[in-house]
Write a protein that holds these residues in place. Structure first.
Motif, PDB file in Angstrom:
ATOM      1  N   TYR A 209       0.828  -1.213   0.000  1.00 48.85           N
ATOM      2  CA  TYR A 209       0.000   0.000   0.000  1.00 48.85           C
ATOM      3  C   TYR A 209       0.862   1.262   0.000  1.00 48.85           C
ATOM      4  O   TYR A 209       0.508   2.250  -0.651  1.00 48.85           O
ATOM      5  CB  TYR A 209      -0.955  -0.018   1.189  1.00 48.85           C
ATOM      6  CG  TYR A 209      -2.147  -0.920   0.965  1.00 48.85           C
ATOM      7  CD1 TYR A 209      -3.080  -0.624  -0.019  1.00 48.85           C
ATOM      8  CD2 TYR A 209      -2.332  -2.076   1.722  1.00 48.85           C
ATOM      9  CE1 TYR A 209      -4.176  -1.451  -0.244  1.00 48.85           C
ATOM     10  CE2 TYR A 209      -3.425  -2.911   1.504  1.00 48.85           C
ATOM     11  CZ  TYR A 209      -4.345  -2.595   0.515  1.00 48.85           C
ATOM     12  OH  TYR A 209      -5.426  -3.412   0.293  1.00 48.85           O
ATOM     13  N   ARG A 212       2.185   1.619  -3.591  1.00 46.43           N
ATOM     14  CA  ARG A 212       1.128   2.094  -4.496  1.00 46.43           C
ATOM     15  C   ARG A 212       0.846   3.573  -4.290  1.00 46.43           C
ATOM     16  O   ARG A 212       0.673   4.328  -5.251  1.00 46.43           O
ATOM     17  CB  ARG A 212      -0.143   1.267  -4.280  1.00 46.43           C
ATOM     18  CG  ARG A 212      -1.197   1.476  -5.365  1.00 46.43           C
ATOM     19  CD  ARG A 212      -2.361   0.549  -5.195  1.00 46.43           C
ATOM     20  NE  ARG A 212      -3.231   0.956  -4.085  1.00 46.43           N
ATOM     21  CZ  ARG A 212      -4.433   0.438  -3.876  1.00 46.43           C
ATOM     22  NH1 ARG A 212      -4.895  -0.526  -4.671  1.00 46.43           N
ATOM     23  NH2 ARG A 212      -5.172   0.840  -2.871  1.00 46.43           N
ATOM     24  N   GLU A 213       0.849   4.000  -3.025  1.00 44.75           N
ATOM     25  CA  GLU A 213       0.564   5.398  -2.732  1.00 44.75           C
ATOM     26  C   GLU A 213       1.680   6.316  -3.226  1.00 44.75           C
ATOM     27  O   GLU A 213       1.424   7.358  -3.835  1.00 44.75           O
ATOM     28  CB  GLU A 213       0.380   5.582  -1.224  1.00 44.75           C
ATOM     29  CG  GLU A 213       0.111   7.024  -0.809  1.00 44.75           C
ATOM     30  CD  GLU A 213      -0.003   7.194   0.697  1.00 44.75           C
ATOM     31  OE1 GLU A 213      -0.279   8.320   1.127  1.00 44.75           O
ATOM     32  OE2 GLU A 213       0.185   6.203   1.427  1.00 44.75           O
TER      33      GLU A 213
END
Length: 316
Positions: A209, A212-213
């Protein structure tokens, strides 16, 4: 959103690809690099290093496998990319990321990032030689001595005609030391129109995550993280889909290792029979504490039956 199993020379072979894709969550694999020199390679070389191309370019569970080439001569790379297609490959990837000194000394891998024009010429030659329907991709690092050339090399790949780009978010000089500089990938994405795949330092669901961010990429390539936690891709997909999923336990991993041992035994007979198991345990102990104890128990064992017996005793 795709999760791609990264190529790792001498580690992620067809047996590992088959085992990891059987667990689930992986959408595509890239082979270990096939080194290109000035010779035209026969089909048997591609079949030996990428046997999936004899079976529709898929693992036994149907996951697509892309053939990766490594070399510094545009003409030779182009000729052998065509030969790979003739041998059965249906997609080609070019390695501009390998940091190994032996590879870099022979004009392959990350050393080419010092000269973006060479990156461009290699990709262009391969693209022009391949049929238009054959996908072509490349993998780069952020640079060689430092990260300053990241955008020049990314643009070179895209402008030469590649269909997508994977970026290991470190330079060659950075090696594999944390962190991965995912923010550079976000900047690359702003300047390119082709898909950009983020790679580097994804070891857990939380890392995914964050990657991805910071990168903005929905497509992620994972290598060492999947060796340490073989169901990491499955965990990520389950979380994204709000599914209930029970991560693999140590005994599940031992069953997988026994399967792997039996599959690879014909290739590593005698005193070398346990080499690949021991190699994998070095990654697994980063996630499973039991793997360290297991390694200590078998590190001096040489006979196949001794190693198999220890695996079976663990599972008993």
């Amino acid at each position: 959103m795709r999760i791609i199993l990264a190529p790792m020379e001498g580690v992620v072979d067809q047996h590992v690809r088959a085992l990891l894709t059987r667990i689930g969550g992986i959408d595509q694999c890239v082979t270990e690099f096939i080194r290109v020199n000035d010779q035209v390679m026969p089909a048997k070389v591609f079949h030996r290093l990428a046997p999936e191309i004899l079976h529709g370019c898929k693992t036994p569970t149907g996951i697509p496998v892309k053939v990766q080439l490594l070399g510094g001569n545009p003409a030779s790379m182009a000729i052998n990319a065509v030969e790979a297609i003739k041998a059965g490959a249906d997609a080609i990837d070019i390695n501009f990321g390998c940091p190994a000194k032996t590879v870099n000394r022979s004009e392959g891998g990350a050393c080419l990032l010092k000269q973006p024009d060479r990156v461009y010429n290699i990709v262009k030659a391969v693209r022009e030689a391949l049929p238009t329907h054959i996908p072509l991709s490349a993998k780069i690092r952020l640079g060689f001595d430092d990260r300053s050339s990241y955008l020049d090399n990314a643009r070179a790949v895209a402008e030469a005609g590649a269909d997508e780009l994977a970026v290991h978010a470190r330079s060659k000089a950075d090696g594999y030391r944390p962190p991965a500089y995912w923010e550079y990938i976000a900047d690359i994405r702003k300047h390119l129109t082709i898909p950009v795949i983020a790679n580097g330092e994804v070891w857990s669901l939380a890392d995914y995550y964050r990657c991805r961010e910071q990168s903005g990429s929905t497509d992620i390539m994972i290598g060492r993280g999947l060796l340490a936690c073989p169901d990491l891709a499955r965990q990520i997909k389950a979380d994204l889909n709000k599914e209930i999923y029970q991560p693999l336990q140590w005994l599940d991993i031992c069953r997988m290792l026994l399967n792997y041992f039996d599959q690879t035994l014909p290739f590593y007979e005698g005193k070398n029979s346990g080499n690949r198991i021991k190699q994998w345990l070095a990654y697994l102990r980063l996630h499973y504490s039991e793997a360290g104890d297991f390694f200590e128990a078998i590190k001096r064992k040489r006979e196949p039956e001794e190693i198999r017996q220890h695996l079976q005793d663990t599972l008993a």
